[in-house]
Design a protein around this motif. Structure first.
Motif, mmCIF file in Angstrom:
data_model
loop_
_atom_site.group_PDB
_atom_site.id
_atom_site.type_symbol
_atom_site.label_atom_id
_atom_site.label_comp_id
_atom_site.label_asym_id
_atom_site.label_seq_id
_atom_site.Cartn_x
_atom_site.Cartn_y
_atom_site.Cartn_z
ATOM 1 N N TYR A 279 0.874 -1.180 0.000
ATOM 2 C CA TYR A 279 0.000 0.000 0.000
ATOM 3 C C TYR A 279 0.902 1.218 0.000
ATOM 4 O O TYR A 279 1.660 1.452 0.949
ATOM 5 N N ASP A 280 0.854 1.987 -1.110
ATOM 6 C CA ASP A 280 1.788 3.102 -1.272
ATOM 7 C C ASP A 280 1.244 4.439 -0.791
ATOM 8 O O ASP A 280 1.831 5.484 -1.038
ATOM 9 N N GLY A 281 0.116 4.410 -0.081
ATOM 10 C CA GLY A 281 -0.508 5.624 0.416
ATOM 11 C C GLY A 281 -1.765 5.987 -0.340
ATOM 12 O O GLY A 281 -2.563 6.793 0.127
ATOM 13 N N LEU A 282 -1.959 5.396 -1.512
ATOM 14 C CA LEU A 282 -3.169 5.617 -2.305
ATOM 15 C C LEU A 282 -3.656 4.321 -2.952
ATOM 16 O O LEU A 282 -4.835 4.014 -2.925
ATOM 17 N N TRP A 283 -2.722 3.541 -3.504
ATOM 18 C CA TRP A 283 -3.082 2.326 -4.229
ATOM 19 C C TRP A 283 -2.637 1.078 -3.473
ATOM 20 O O TRP A 283 -1.554 1.043 -2.912
ATOM 21 N N GLN A 284 -3.501 0.078 -3.480
ATOM 22 C CA GLN A 284 -3.204 -1.229 -2.904
ATOM 23 C C GLN A 284 -2.813 -2.178 -4.030
ATOM 24 O O GLN A 284 -3.543 -2.338 -5.014
ATOM 25 N N HIS A 285 -1.656 -2.800 -3.909
ATOM 26 C CA HIS A 285 -1.151 -3.737 -4.905
ATOM 27 C C HIS A 285 -0.997 -5.104 -4.238
ATOM 28 O O HIS A 285 -0.385 -5.208 -3.174
ATOM 29 N N ILE A 286 -1.515 -6.141 -4.874
ATOM 30 C CA ILE A 286 -1.461 -7.485 -4.298
ATOM 31 C C ILE A 286 -0.886 -8.471 -5.309
ATOM 32 O O ILE A 286 -1.398 -8.615 -6.417
ATOM 33 N N CYS A 287 0.192 -9.122 -4.919
ATOM 34 C CA CYS A 287 0.740 -10.253 -5.662
ATOM 35 C C CYS A 287 0.451 -11.488 -4.814
ATOM 36 O O CYS A 287 0.830 -11.524 -3.639
ATOM 37 N N GLU A 288 -0.243 -12.468 -5.371
ATOM 38 C CA GLU A 288 -0.660 -13.594 -4.553
ATOM 39 C C GLU A 288 -0.636 -14.909 -5.311
ATOM 40 O O GLU A 288 -0.652 -14.948 -6.541
ATOM 41 N N GLU A 289 -0.623 -15.965 -4.523
ATOM 42 C CA GLU A 289 -0.637 -17.309 -5.063
ATOM 43 C C GLU A 289 -2.013 -17.609 -5.644
ATOM 44 O O GLU A 289 -3.039 -17.375 -4.999
ATOM 45 N N GLN A 290 -2.033 -18.084 -6.884
ATOM 46 C CA GLN A 290 -3.288 -18.464 -7.529
ATOM 47 C C GLN A 290 -3.028 -19.731 -8.328
ATOM 48 O O GLN A 290 -2.351 -19.706 -9.353
ATOM 49 N N GLY A 291 -3.543 -20.868 -7.842
ATOM 50 C CA GLY A 291 -3.268 -22.125 -8.512
ATOM 51 C C GLY A 291 -1.808 -22.502 -8.365
ATOM 52 O O GLY A 291 -1.285 -22.614 -7.257
#
Length: 476
Positions: A279-291
């Protein structure tokens, strides 16, 4: 398109919308309540109002700048309309996806049975008399199909209605009040005050261990980096036999090596990366396990701050009660009165074939209004369910599953400044599937929080979303 007549009272900060079908809306920005009248059943739902009062008499440039700072692309043009100078402001807002499946879309806004993804807004402001002369709001679904367009026109009038009743709401209307009572609002204000004061720069570790089996097993471990409004949470889990076929990208291994070193002393076995939240103060970025791979989800705009759940110490310590469109109220039982805790409750009746839901929160005023106990219940035979025969009309009853969770803070910690936070939390309950031959399963876990360092010198690069650029993005 629905044509709507709008009335704006700039003195009393009220907005009225009059629909041809008899529907009436009132936004009261002094009381911060939103009233919606439905003529077909003579009901009026009154619920909390969010957002800011928009006053064209203020500087238009300040308004557009505020929207831009919140991550919206704003178009502002000057036109002549019927010989009068006007400013046209246009912007699109994409609502955040709250679905756990990145290939499916669901937001917190529904129109009928359709999820709204995008709202396209057009405002026309009369520059001579400084009022909102026209507005147009179009709502689109996840496939960019238009659901509805609402158009309003306004012009100066000598006086505005005193309230929504003057517009035709009957005195015998059935009012469904979904506004929290004043005491709840007072307690919520105190909770937010202490939460906002909490330490803003730190490194911490959080673990959740399953203790129902013979050998304790890590369910989730996180390393939390907090720097003012910026937040990074590196997430890990246990390694399973099926993981042998899943390769961890070298970029992920490199990004998480320091976090892994911080987490390993507190978990039973070496864990596997599961996600990176930035979270850079405005935008939430998510890298996650999928499959069998790691994917990068589409960024979410968070103009009001970090709205994660169960990620940083604030989320763990000051829990919210939330059910869409349902209010919470003060609640007392033996546990709250005997221990001088403040209790709040929220419930939802069965709907769309789902189980009735209840959540209860107990907070401790002597420990910075942190929670002491938090309860979640989804039950078939729920005492709070009004219609006791609701299950008779449910299809696929075997898909239902009861779930109970009770979170108890058994140990608190303190920062160097004496601020409290939960240190050890037990999570107990059960899952009870209703399908044939299903077995009721106990749920027993321990969550621990370790505050490793206060006011560390964290580099800005730690929170830079560009570090995730090598990850394959989702198709969402």
């Amino acid at each position: 398109a629905d044509s709507v007549t709008g009335i704006i009272d700039y003195v009393r900060k009220q907005v009225f919308l009059i629909y041809s079908e008899g529907y009436l809306h009132q936004w009261d920005y002094k009381k911060m309540i939103w009233s919606v009248y439905r003529p077909e059943d003579n009901t009026m739902v009154v619920k909390p109002l969010s957002g800011d009062w928009i006053d064209p008499k203020a500087q238009i440039e300040e308004y557009t700048e505020k929207l831009s700072q919140e991550g919206l692309e704003v178009s502002q043009t000057e036109i002549m309309e019927n010989g009068v100078a006007a400013t046209v402001i246009e912007f699109d807002e994409t609502l955040n996806n709250i679905s756990h499946d990145p290939n499916m879309y669901m937001s917190k806004m529904m129109m009928g049975q359709t999820t709204v993804k995008t709202i396209r807004t057009k405002l026309v402001i009369n520059r001579d008399d400084l009022y909102l002369s026209r507005s147009e709001m179009s709502y689109y679904d996840s496939k960019d199909n238009r659901i509805v367009t609402q158009k309003t026109t306004s012009e100066p009038i000598d006086s505005a209605p005193a309230d929504i009743y003057e517009l035709g709401v009957p005195e015998d209307v059935n009012i469904i009040n979904k506004v929290p009572d004043k005491r709840v609002q007072e307690v919520r204000g105190l909770i937010e005050d202490y939460q906002n004061r909490f330490l803003k720069n730190y490194i911490a570790v959080q673990t959740e261990i399953d203790v129902t089996e013979d050998q304790p097993r890590l369910m989730e471990g996180t390393v939390i980096y907090c720097k003012d409004k910026k937040l990074r949470v590196d997430v890990f889990r246990s390694i399973y036999s099926s993981d042998k076929k899943k390769l961890i990208p070298a970029e992920i291994t490199e990004l998480l090596k320091n976090s892994l070193a911080r987490l390993e002393p507190y978990v039973p076995k070496t864990p596997r990366p599961r996600a990176i939240h930035l979270y850079d103060g405005l935008w939430q970025h998510i890298c996650e396990e999928q499959g069998d791979k790691m994917i990068l989800r589409k960024p979410h705009r968070r103009p009001d701050g970090d709205l994660y759940g169960d990620d940083d110490i604030e989320d763990f310590g000051w829990r919210l009660l939330w059910l869409l469109n349902e209010p919470e109220w003060m609640y007392e039982d033996d546990f709250s009165t005997e221990n001088d805790f403040l209790g709040m409750e929220i419930t939802r009746q069965s709907q769309f074939g789902r189980l009735p839901v209840r959540k209860v929160l107990y907070v401790d005023p002597s420990k910075d209004y942190l929670y002491r106990r938090y309860v979640e219940e989804e039950l078939v035979d729920a005492p709070w369910q009004i219609d006791k025969n609701w299950l008779n009309s449910v299809e696929n009853k075997e898909r239902l599953e009861e779930e109970v969770r009770v979170y108890d803070v058994t140990e608190y910690g303190q920062t160097s400044k004496g601020q409290w936070y939960p240190k050890t939390i037990t999570i107990k309950g059960y899952d009870n599937p209703l399908r044939k031959n299903s077995i009721k399963q106990d749920f027993d876990r321990i969550c621990r929080i370790y505050l490793l360092e206060e006011n560390p010198n964290l580099p800005d690069e730690l929170f830079d979303p560009d570090i995730l650029s090598a990850i394959e993005p989702t198709k969402q």
